[in-house]
Design a protein around this motif. Structure first.
Motif, PDB file in Angstrom:
ATOM      1  N   GLY B 150      54.348 -11.648 -32.912  1.00 10.92           N
ATOM      2  CA  GLY B 150      55.333 -11.375 -33.961  1.00 10.92           C
ATOM      3  C   GLY B 150      55.031 -10.074 -34.678  1.00 10.92           C
ATOM      4  N   VAL B 151      53.765  -9.834 -34.929  1.00  9.85           N
ATOM      5  CA  VAL B 151      53.336  -8.573 -35.540  1.00  9.85           C
ATOM      6  C   VAL B 151      53.725  -7.406 -34.631  1.00  9.85           C
ATOM      7  CG1 VAL B 151      51.274  -7.186 -36.061  1.00  9.85           C
ATOM      8  CG2 VAL B 151      51.462  -9.533 -36.917  1.00  9.85           C
ATOM      9  N   LEU B 154      57.436  -6.663 -34.818  1.00  9.36           N
ATOM     10  CA  LEU B 154      57.781  -6.075 -36.119  1.00  9.36           C
ATOM     11  C   LEU B 154      57.299  -4.623 -36.226  1.00  9.36           C
ATOM     12  CD1 LEU B 154      58.925  -6.507 -38.944  1.00  9.36           C
ATOM     13  CD2 LEU B 154      56.815  -7.698 -39.568  1.00  9.36           C
ATOM     14  N   GLN B 157      59.515  -2.426 -34.091  1.00  9.56           N
ATOM     15  CA  GLN B 157      60.807  -2.220 -34.746  1.00  9.56           C
ATOM     16  C   GLN B 157      60.684  -1.150 -35.843  1.00  9.56           C
ATOM     17  OE1 GLN B 157      61.950  -5.772 -36.843  1.00  9.56           O
ATOM     18  NE2 GLN B 157      63.924  -4.959 -37.504  1.00  9.56           N
ATOM     19  N   MET B 158      59.650  -1.301 -36.674  1.00  6.46           N
ATOM     20  CA  MET B 158      59.430  -0.376 -37.784  1.00  6.46           C
ATOM     21  C   MET B 158      59.119   1.035 -37.282  1.00  6.46           C
ATOM     22  SD  MET B 158      59.310  -0.461 -41.057  1.00  6.46           S
ATOM     23  CE  MET B 158      58.851   0.719 -42.336  1.00  6.46           C
ATOM     24  N   ALA B 179      52.446   1.798 -38.762  1.00  7.34           N
ATOM     25  CA  ALA B 179      53.250   0.621 -39.124  1.00  7.34           C
ATOM     26  C   ALA B 179      52.353  -0.604 -39.264  1.00  7.34           C
ATOM     27  CB  ALA B 179      54.345   0.376 -38.085  1.00  7.34           C
ATOM     28  N   LEU B 180      51.354  -0.706 -38.395  1.00  2.52           N
ATOM     29  CA  LEU B 180      50.428  -1.842 -38.484  1.00  2.52           C
ATOM     30  C   LEU B 180      49.634  -1.780 -39.790  1.00  2.52           C
ATOM     31  CD1 LEU B 180      49.281  -4.377 -37.197  1.00  2.52           C
ATOM     32  CD2 LEU B 180      47.715  -2.958 -35.864  1.00  2.52           C
ATOM     33  N   LEU B 183      51.955  -2.720 -42.621  1.00  5.14           N
ATOM     34  CA  LEU B 183      52.196  -4.164 -42.614  1.00  5.14           C
ATOM     35  C   LEU B 183      51.022  -4.897 -43.259  1.00  5.14           C
ATOM     36  CD1 LEU B 183      54.005  -6.487 -41.699  1.00  5.14           C
ATOM     37  CD2 LEU B 183      52.855  -6.441 -39.488  1.00  5.14           C
ATOM     38  N   HIS B 184      49.829  -4.472 -42.910  1.00  5.93           N
ATOM     39  CA  HIS B 184      48.639  -5.098 -43.490  1.00  5.93           C
ATOM     40  C   HIS B 184      48.638  -4.911 -45.005  1.00  5.93           C
ATOM     41  CE1 HIS B 184      44.012  -5.688 -43.539  1.00  5.93           C
ATOM     42  NE2 HIS B 184      44.611  -6.850 -43.461  1.00  5.93           N
ATOM     43  N   VAL B 186      51.264  -4.413 -46.997  1.00  6.73           N
ATOM     44  CA  VAL B 186      52.342  -5.206 -47.623  1.00  6.73           C
ATOM     45  C   VAL B 186      51.928  -6.672 -47.749  1.00  6.73           C
ATOM     46  CG1 VAL B 186      54.661  -6.141 -47.202  1.00  6.73           C
ATOM     47  CG2 VAL B 186      54.255  -3.687 -46.999  1.00  6.73           C
ATOM     48  N   ILE B 187      51.311  -7.212 -46.702  1.00  3.58           N
ATOM     49  CA  ILE B 187      50.897  -8.619 -46.738  1.00  3.58           C
ATOM     50  C   ILE B 187      49.757  -8.832 -47.728  1.00  3.58           C
ATOM     51  CG2 ILE B 187      49.958 -10.535 -45.365  1.00  3.58           C
ATOM     52  CD1 ILE B 187      51.412  -9.469 -43.008  1.00  3.58           C
ATOM     53  N   GLY B 188      48.928  -7.791 -47.893  1.00  2.39           N
ATOM     54  CA  GLY B 188      47.808  -7.893 -48.824  1.00  2.39           C
ATOM     55  C   GLY B 188      48.216  -7.834 -50.293  1.00  2.39           C
ATOM     56  N   GLN B 189      49.438  -7.396 -50.559  1.00  2.22           N
ATOM     57  CA  GLN B 189      49.922  -7.315 -51.957  1.00  2.22           C
ATOM     58  C   GLN B 189      50.326  -8.682 -52.471  1.00  2.22           C
ATOM     59  OE1 GLN B 189      53.320  -4.748 -52.181  1.00  2.22           O
ATOM     60  NE2 GLN B 189      52.174  -2.910 -51.685  1.00  2.22           N
TER      61      GLN B 189
END
Lengths: 192, 192
Positions: B150-151, B154, B157-158, B179-180, B183-184, B186-189
């Motif tokens: 899934g990562v 995503l 796509q980004m 992008a990876l 993503l890391h 954004v998820i860490g926020q």
């Protein structure tokens, strides 16, 4: 004159899930679904564009609405990814928590059919779009919104699976937050 | 007898992209695509199941093959998410790097049409499935494989978006690793 039809949508969806599970998606006709529900083909097409929609239909729209409303209701201090998580949890509590067996059956039907899987991905895309828009309305930049929405869709997908399979009785909302933690851990595993 | 058709697939795809961009996806017929390519409708249907496939067709299959081959070739010490990143980067170098303008045009056509977006999500699902399988073959557990796949989808796509829009000339492989990282982040926020 059509007779009075209490919850025609719900009856048609239940009939569709039963028939798809019993005899397969391809082999089931709209006429059979309507008959099983005690309704007419015409009533079916009043509510659904095609056979596939009987598995998605208003569920996906309702979920989007609940997710978006919750994101909008979050305080400004809530981070994008947490707003998304709260949105998904709100929809989980209202729509899915009491329907675990039905969700698991629906999952099996979709997994068995490429056409249904494509439609499901289309619905996920619509959910992602709605989340992006809700985050943008909070002032989140478009790159972050796209990633947070993608995370939401992935976390939802993962949590629905573990929740439907798990026998531990933990609520879907916990599977959602666990999936987010697992995702963070997987992305953090860098070997270079 | 059909005449010799050097790269019929490539010509049909180029003609389809031109016509979809000029007059829209809905208004373009298979007959027009074939005519623009100097080929017959019959040749079109030898290569593509429908009009939508002219935008996806062998590209998606080839990408899957390259990604999966690279994942399989990674040393055992490479983490799941890094194996996925390397797979996507390998496909990026071979298939997309030299075709930025065409990729950007194709993006606009797909974004403008719900049917095409649904098909694209179907192709992403197929890519995710192929990645899951390639990771499982490395001994990765199914939950981690599902999340890492899934990562990958995503991040792909980004990165395709930022790369197609960016004027900095940095290669797609760098947009993928950025992008990876994003993503890391954004998820860490987390706000709670």
């Amino acid at each position: 004159m059509p007779r009075w039809e209490p919850d025609a949508v719900g009856r048609l969806q239940a009939a569709a899930i039963d028939l798809f599970a019993e005899q397969g998606f391809e082999r089931t006709t709209v006429a059979e679904i309507a008959e099983r529900a005690g309704l007419t083909k015409r009533t079916f097409f009043n509510h659904f564009a095609d056979k596939r929609e009987a598995l998605f239909g208003p569920v996906s729209e309702r979920q989007r609405e609940l997710v978006v409303a919750e994101i909008a209701a979050c305080a400004g201090s809530v981070s994008p990814v947490d707003a998304v998580l709260r949105g998904l949890q709100a929809a989980a509590d209202v729509m899915f928590e009491e329907r675990r067996a039905a969700v698991a059956r629906r999952r099996e039907i979709i997994d068995a059919n490429p056409e249904l899987r494509e439609r499901e991905w289309g619905k996920r895309a619509a959910l992602a779009d709605a989340i992006v828009e809700a985050l943008r309305a909070r002032g989140v930049d478009s790159g972050t919104a796209l990633l947070a929405a993608g995370v939401g869709v992935l976390v939802q997908q993962m949590a629905m699976r573990t929740w439907a399979e798990a026998a531990d009785g933990r609520p879907l909302r916990e599977h959602l937050s666990d999936a987010l933690l697992s995702l963070h851990a997987v992305i953090g595993q860098r070997s270079v």
